[in-house]
Enzyme design. Structure first.
Site, PDB file in Angstrom:
ATOM      1  N   VAL A  86       1.354  -0.309  -0.022  1.00  0.00           N
ATOM      2  CA  VAL A  86       0.014  -0.165  -0.240  1.00  0.00           C
ATOM      3  C   VAL A  86       0.845   1.221  -0.031  1.00  0.00           C
ATOM      4  O   VAL A  86       1.595   1.092   0.966  1.00  0.00           O
ATOM      5  CB  VAL A  86      -0.932  -0.260   0.664  1.00  0.00           C
ATOM      6  N   LYS A  87       0.941   2.144  -0.860  1.00  0.00           N
ATOM      7  CA  LYS A  87       1.602   3.428  -1.289  1.00  0.00           C
ATOM      8  C   LYS A  87       0.825   4.818  -0.938  1.00  0.00           C
ATOM      9  O   LYS A  87      -0.550   4.818  -1.162  1.00  0.00           O
ATOM     10  CB  LYS A  87       1.059   3.351  -2.664  1.00  0.00           C
ATOM     11  N   VAL A  88       1.559   4.787   0.504  1.00  0.00           N
ATOM     12  CA  VAL A  88       0.539   5.783   1.574  1.00  0.00           C
ATOM     13  C   VAL A  88       1.507   7.495   1.044  1.00  0.00           C
ATOM     14  O   VAL A  88       3.311   7.302   1.294  1.00  0.00           O
ATOM     15  CB  VAL A  88       0.827   5.390   2.786  1.00  0.00           C
TER      16      VAL A  88
END
Ligand code: E4P
Length: 217
Positions: A86-88
């Protein structure tokens, strides 16, 4: 050094995978839009399609910028496929979200990192990857490679396990210099990977070998 390709284009992902040196894929909302992938369901399906092509991590970016929204989206993305990371974004709510995901066994890639301080925070929150954007720093006359070196030094000083994912790579010299500094991963366009192949002496040497072989056979 792991090689990731920075695209949502399935043909290019296949081509890099076929080369046998691909370790993963990074995407972002702009790259998805460039391929004409719009609408939540199509975007989610596209992530699964990418995961089915590559053997490795696939970064999928949240759109929400509030903590609750990021958690909801991130959990949905992580459920899609075991290869999803998951890219945050590196914002205050993002740091909280990375800590939450870390505590819940969800891997993260902290994106839009432009300073050593931001990279330190990402590591403290337990990010799996940190993505310093070196090309965009170079674009504003700031040395992107110097940032990679600073982050390497800081992470090594304290034994942080967060992997440095040199992002916004534009060309082969970025790749080579990141490898010299010790970035764990690089992500760039297919051209930055295929560019590593090229040398005129290889081409002229091969041409000569084949001509000489023909003379004797
Ligand atoms: C990283 O994950 C980003 O998708 C990317 O590397 C940004 O690169 P750009 O500056 O070429 O858009």
């Amino acid at each position: 050094m792991k090689f990731f390709i920075d695209t949502a284009n399935l043909d290019q992902i296949r081509e890099a995978q076929d080369l046998g040196v691909l370790d993963g894929v990074t995407t972002n909302p702009s790259l998805m839009a460039k391929e004409g992938i719009t609408g939540r369901n199509n975007i989610l399906k596209h992530y699964v399609d990418i995961c089915n092509i590559v053997d490795g991590d696939v970064s999928a970016e949240v759109i929400a910028t509030d903590f609750k929204g990021m958690i909801k989206e991130g959990e949905e993305l992580a459920e899609l496929h075991p290869q999803i990371v998951v890219k945050v974004p590196m914002i205050k709510e993002g740091v909280k979200a990375i800590k939450y995901f870390t505590d819940h066994g969800i891997r993260t890639n902290c994106t839009l990192v432009f300073s050593a301080g931001q990279a330190l925070l990402a590591a403290k929150a337990g990010a799996t990857y940190v993505s310093p954007f070196i090309g965009r720093l170079d674009d504003i006359s700031t040395d992107g490679l110097e940032l990679i070196a600073d982050i390497r030094l800081i992470y090594d000083n304290y034994g942080f396990e967060t992997q440095i994912l040199a992002a916004s790579i534009r060309h082969t010299m970025h790749v080579i210099n990141c490898a010299k500094i010790g970035a764990d991963v690089m992500t760039g366009p297919l051209s930055s990977i295929e560019g590593l192949l090229k040398h005129p002496l290889t081409d002229s040497g091969l041409k000569q070998f084949l001509e000489d072989y023909k003379k004797g056979n």
